[in-house]
Structure formats: structure tokens, C-alpha cells
Design a protein around this motif. Structure first.
Motif, PDB file in Angstrom:
ATOM      1  N   TYR A   1      21.743  -3.751  10.589  1.00 27.52           N
ATOM      2  CA  TYR A   1      20.303  -4.469  10.718  1.00 27.52           C
ATOM      3  C   TYR A   1      19.168  -4.159   9.760  1.00 27.52           C
ATOM      4  O   TYR A   1      17.936  -4.298  10.035  1.00 27.52           O
ATOM      5  CB  TYR A   1      19.859  -3.855  12.184  1.00 27.52           C
ATOM      6  N   ILE A   2      19.517  -3.280   8.764  1.00 27.53           N
ATOM      7  CA  ILE A   2      18.544  -2.635   7.968  1.00 27.53           C
ATOM      8  C   ILE A   2      18.351  -3.652   6.923  1.00 27.53           C
ATOM      9  O   ILE A   2      19.163  -3.835   6.237  1.00 27.53           O
ATOM     10  CB  ILE A   2      18.716  -1.390   7.519  1.00 27.53           C
ATOM     11  N   VAL A   3      17.148  -4.112   6.520  1.00 29.63           N
ATOM     12  CA  VAL A   3      16.884  -5.234   5.511  1.00 29.63           C
ATOM     13  C   VAL A   3      16.515  -4.293   4.233  1.00 29.63           C
ATOM     14  O   VAL A   3      16.958  -4.823   3.239  1.00 29.63           O
ATOM     15  CB  VAL A   3      15.470  -5.948   5.867  1.00 29.63           C
ATOM     16  N   GLY A   4      15.756  -3.229   4.425  1.00 24.08           N
ATOM     17  CA  GLY A   4      15.369  -2.545   3.215  1.00 24.08           C
ATOM     18  C   GLY A   4      14.789  -1.025   3.789  1.00 24.08           C
ATOM     19  O   GLY A   4      14.289  -0.974   4.782  1.00 24.08           O
ATOM     20  N   ARG A   5      14.911  -0.400   2.711  1.00 20.74           N
ATOM     21  CA  ARG A   5      14.455   1.111   2.994  1.00 20.74           C
ATOM     22  C   ARG A   5      13.851   1.619   1.740  1.00 20.74           C
ATOM     23  O   ARG A   5      14.282   1.505   0.630  1.00 20.74           O
ATOM     24  CB  ARG A   5      15.701   1.753   3.271  1.00 20.74           C
ATOM     25  N   MET A   6      12.754   2.549   1.886  1.00 24.33           N
ATOM     26  CA  MET A   6      12.068   3.090   0.734  1.00 24.33           C
ATOM     27  C   MET A   6      11.687   4.477   1.165  1.00 24.33           C
ATOM     28  O   MET A   6      11.108   4.681   2.267  1.00 24.33           O
ATOM     29  CB  MET A   6      10.975   2.102   0.312  1.00 24.33           C
ATOM     30  N   GLY A   7      11.929   5.388   0.309  1.00 24.53           N
ATOM     31  CA  GLY A   7      11.647   6.646   0.589  1.00 24.53           C
ATOM     32  C   GLY A   7      10.764   7.426  -0.574  1.00 24.53           C
ATOM     33  O   GLY A   7      10.932   7.008  -1.907  1.00 24.53           O
ATOM     34  N   ILE A   8       9.650   7.901  -0.229  1.00 29.47           N
ATOM     35  CA  ILE A   8       8.810   8.343  -1.046  1.00 29.47           C
ATOM     36  C   ILE A   8       8.415   9.841  -0.768  1.00 29.47           C
ATOM     37  O   ILE A   8       7.974  10.449   0.326  1.00 29.47           O
ATOM     38  CB  ILE A   8       7.387   7.799  -0.746  1.00 29.47           C
ATOM     39  N   PRO A   9       9.046  10.932  -1.663  1.00 20.73           N
ATOM     40  CA  PRO A   9       8.794  12.440  -1.673  1.00 20.73           C
ATOM     41  C   PRO A   9       7.446  12.576  -2.011  1.00 20.73           C
ATOM     42  O   PRO A   9       6.858  12.466  -3.080  1.00 20.73           O
ATOM     43  CB  PRO A   9       9.739  12.866  -2.633  1.00 20.73           C
ATOM     44  N   TYR A  10       6.331  13.169  -1.303  1.00 21.74           N
ATOM     45  CA  TYR A  10       5.104  13.619  -1.455  1.00 21.74           C
ATOM     46  C   TYR A  10       4.989  15.059  -1.639  1.00 21.74           C
ATOM     47  O   TYR A  10       4.814  15.925  -0.831  1.00 21.74           O
ATOM     48  CB  TYR A  10       4.243  13.191  -0.358  1.00 21.74           C
ATOM     49  N   ARG A  11       5.369  15.475  -2.873  1.00 14.69           N
ATOM     50  CA  ARG A  11       5.736  16.945  -3.147  1.00 14.69           C
ATOM     51  C   ARG A  11       4.365  17.742  -2.891  1.00 14.69           C
ATOM     52  O   ARG A  11       4.695  19.037  -2.491  1.00 14.69           O
ATOM     53  CB  ARG A  11       6.302  17.063  -4.554  1.00 14.69           C
ATOM     54  N   GLU A  12       3.314  17.290  -3.235  1.00 13.39           N
ATOM     55  CA  GLU A  12       2.107  18.222  -3.152  1.00 13.39           C
ATOM     56  C   GLU A  12       1.856  18.381  -1.496  1.00 13.39           C
ATOM     57  O   GLU A  12       1.146  19.579  -1.375  1.00 13.39           O
ATOM     58  CB  GLU A  12       0.641  17.269  -3.593  1.00 13.39           C
ATOM     59  N   LYS A  13       2.235  17.681  -0.659  1.00 14.91           N
ATOM     60  CA  LYS A  13       2.063  17.878   0.615  1.00 14.91           C
ATOM     61  C   LYS A  13       3.383  18.479   1.263  1.00 14.91           C
ATOM     62  O   LYS A  13       3.643  18.931   2.495  1.00 14.91           O
ATOM     63  CB  LYS A  13       1.819  16.704   1.568  1.00 14.91           C
ATOM     64  N   ASN A  14       4.671  18.622   0.658  1.00 19.33           N
ATOM     65  CA  ASN A  14       5.746  19.120   1.063  1.00 19.33           C
ATOM     66  C   ASN A  14       6.250  18.167   2.366  1.00 19.33           C
ATOM     67  O   ASN A  14       6.704  18.644   3.366  1.00 19.33           O
ATOM     68  CB  ASN A  14       5.648  20.536   1.188  1.00 19.33           C
ATOM     69  N   ILE A  15       6.150  16.889   2.177  1.00 17.14           N
ATOM     70  CA  ILE A  15       6.762  16.096   3.117  1.00 17.14           C
ATOM     71  C   ILE A  15       7.471  14.750   2.449  1.00 17.14           C
ATOM     72  O   ILE A  15       7.237  14.678   1.165  1.00 17.14           O
ATOM     73  CB  ILE A  15       5.695  15.542   4.240  1.00 17.14           C
ATOM     74  N   SER A  16       8.105  13.907   3.118  1.00 14.92           N
ATOM     75  CA  SER A  16       8.629  12.526   2.683  1.00 14.92           C
ATOM     76  C   SER A  16       8.187  11.597   3.610  1.00 14.92           C
ATOM     77  O   SER A  16       8.219  11.984   4.923  1.00 14.92           O
ATOM     78  CB  SER A  16      10.112  12.739   2.457  1.00 14.92           C
ATOM     79  N   ILE A  17       7.923  10.442   3.071  1.00 12.43           N
ATOM     80  CA  ILE A  17       7.673   9.043   3.926  1.00 12.43           C
ATOM     81  C   ILE A  17       8.840   8.269   3.654  1.00 12.43           C
ATOM     82  O   ILE A  17       9.230   8.042   2.471  1.00 12.43           O
ATOM     83  CB  ILE A  17       6.282   8.589   3.544  1.00 12.43           C
ATOM     84  N   ILE A  18       9.520   7.659   4.697  1.00 12.00           N
ATOM     85  CA  ILE A  18      10.458   6.794   4.551  1.00 12.00           C
ATOM     86  C   ILE A  18      10.030   5.505   5.548  1.00 12.00           C
ATOM     87  O   ILE A  18       9.324   5.722   6.596  1.00 12.00           O
ATOM     88  CB  ILE A  18      11.934   7.264   5.201  1.00 12.00           C
ATOM     89  N   SER A  19       9.988   4.515   4.792  1.00  9.74           N
ATOM     90  CA  SER A  19       9.819   3.187   5.531  1.00  9.74           C
ATOM     91  C   SER A  19      11.020   2.427   5.411  1.00  9.74           C
ATOM     92  O   SER A  19      11.862   1.985   4.393  1.00  9.74           O
ATOM     93  CB  SER A  19       8.636   2.290   4.527  1.00  9.74           C
ATOM     94  N   VAL A  20      11.321   1.847   7.043  1.00  5.52           N
ATOM     95  CA  VAL A  20      12.493   0.899   6.748  1.00  5.52           C
ATOM     96  C   VAL A  20      12.215  -0.299   7.652  1.00  5.52           C
ATOM     97  O   VAL A  20      11.580   0.007   8.768  1.00  5.52           O
ATOM     98  CB  VAL A  20      13.567   1.771   8.007  1.00  5.52           C
ATOM     99  N   VAL A  21      12.568  -1.556   7.017  1.00  8.55           N
ATOM    100  CA  VAL A  21      12.469  -2.823   7.717  1.00  8.55           C
ATOM    101  C   VAL A  21      13.725  -3.222   8.350  1.00  8.55           C
ATOM    102  O   VAL A  21      14.734  -2.932   7.812  1.00  8.55           O
ATOM    103  CB  VAL A  21      12.041  -3.708   6.628  1.00  8.55           C
ATOM    104  N   MET A  22      13.716  -3.355   9.549  1.00  3.40           N
ATOM    105  CA  MET A  22      14.833  -3.772  10.532  1.00  3.40           C
ATOM    106  C   MET A  22      14.670  -5.285  11.027  1.00  3.40           C
ATOM    107  O   MET A  22      13.614  -5.731  11.235  1.00  3.40           O
ATOM    108  CB  MET A  22      15.021  -2.942  11.615  1.00  3.40           C
ATOM    109  N   ASP A  23      15.718  -5.859  11.057  1.00  3.82           N
ATOM    110  CA  ASP A  23      15.866  -7.177  11.808  1.00  3.82           C
ATOM    111  C   ASP A  23      16.915  -7.038  12.927  1.00  3.82           C
ATOM    112  O   ASP A  23      18.236  -7.220  12.584  1.00  3.82           O
ATOM    113  CB  ASP A  23      16.190  -8.356  10.791  1.00  3.82           C
ATOM    114  N   ALA A  24      16.539  -6.708  14.177  1.00  2.00           N
ATOM    115  CA  ALA A  24      17.535  -6.341  14.975  1.00  2.00           C
ATOM    116  C   ALA A  24      16.965  -6.637  16.506  1.00  2.00           C
ATOM    117  O   ALA A  24      16.069  -7.001  16.655  1.00  2.00           O
ATOM    118  CB  ALA A  24      17.692  -4.660  14.995  1.00  2.00           C
ATOM    119  N   PRO A  25      17.978  -6.697  17.385  1.00  2.00           N
ATOM    120  CA  PRO A  25      17.573  -6.692  18.801  1.00  2.00           C
ATOM    121  C   PRO A  25      16.725  -5.505  19.067  1.00  2.00           C
ATOM    122  O   PRO A  25      16.505  -4.498  18.676  1.00  2.00           O
ATOM    123  CB  PRO A  25      18.925  -6.505  19.706  1.00  2.00           C
ATOM    124  N   GLN A  26      15.745  -5.900  20.154  1.00  2.00           N
ATOM    125  CA  GLN A  26      14.799  -4.949  20.366  1.00  2.00           C
ATOM    126  C   GLN A  26      15.481  -3.386  20.781  1.00  2.00           C
ATOM    127  O   GLN A  26      14.751  -2.234  20.493  1.00  2.00           O
ATOM    128  CB  GLN A  26      13.953  -5.397  21.781  1.00  2.00           C
TER     129      GLN A  26
END
Length: 81
Positions: A31-56
Motif C-alpha cells: 500500500y506504500i506509494v512512496g517513502r522519504m527519510g531525512i536524517p536531521y543530524r543537528e537535532k539527532n532525529i530522523s523524519i520519515i514521510s510515507v504516502v499510502m493508498d490503503a483501506p482506512q
């Protein structure tokens, strides 16, 4: 079952959760259309964005399982159509 388009935003504050996050996302890989991960090293976190086309219920299940992980914050936005 009717599908919906959603954007699942994941903020990872505990990098040791990466394999658990990947395992959860893998369960919904069809169901995953696309996924993008961004490491934010200065804040020691990562942000992941996932686009889904799926049943609720699939989107809710993935979001809920991710949100229950310690050190992980999840928000989901749905397309109106």
C-alpha cells in the motif's frame, strides 16, 4: 473496501527503533506509494514521510503500531477525496 490516500509523518527520536519501524512498514508495503527519510543530524532525529493508498483500517493499524513505539511520534493526514 474503499482505499484512502494518506501521508504518515514519523519523527524518530530513538534511532534504535529503526528496524521495528521498517518491520511495521514492510507489513503494509503493498500500500506504500512512496517513502522519504531525512536524517536531521543537528537535532539527532530522523523524519520519515510515507504516502499510502490503503483501506482506512490498514492506515490506522500502521499508524497506531508506529505510535506505540517509544521514541517515535506519528501523525497521519488524509486526503479529502
Amino acid at each position: 473496501m474503499e482505499k484512502r490516500v494518506a501521508s504518515v509523518s514519523i519523527i524518530v527520536e530513538d534511532a534504535e527503533r529503526a528496524s521495528e519501524i521498517n518491520d511495521i512498514l514492510h507489513t503494509a508495503s503493498e500500500y506504500i506509494v512512496g517513502r522519504m527519510g531525512i536524517p536531521y543530524r543537528e537535532k539527532n532525529i530522523s523524519i520519515i514521510s510515507v504516502v499510502m493508498d490503503a483501506p482506512q483500517d490498514v492506515i490506522s493499524n500502521v499508524s497506531g503500531r508506529l505510535g506505540r513505539l517509544s521514541g517515535v511520534t506519528v501523525k497521519t493526514a488524509y486526503a479529502k477525496k
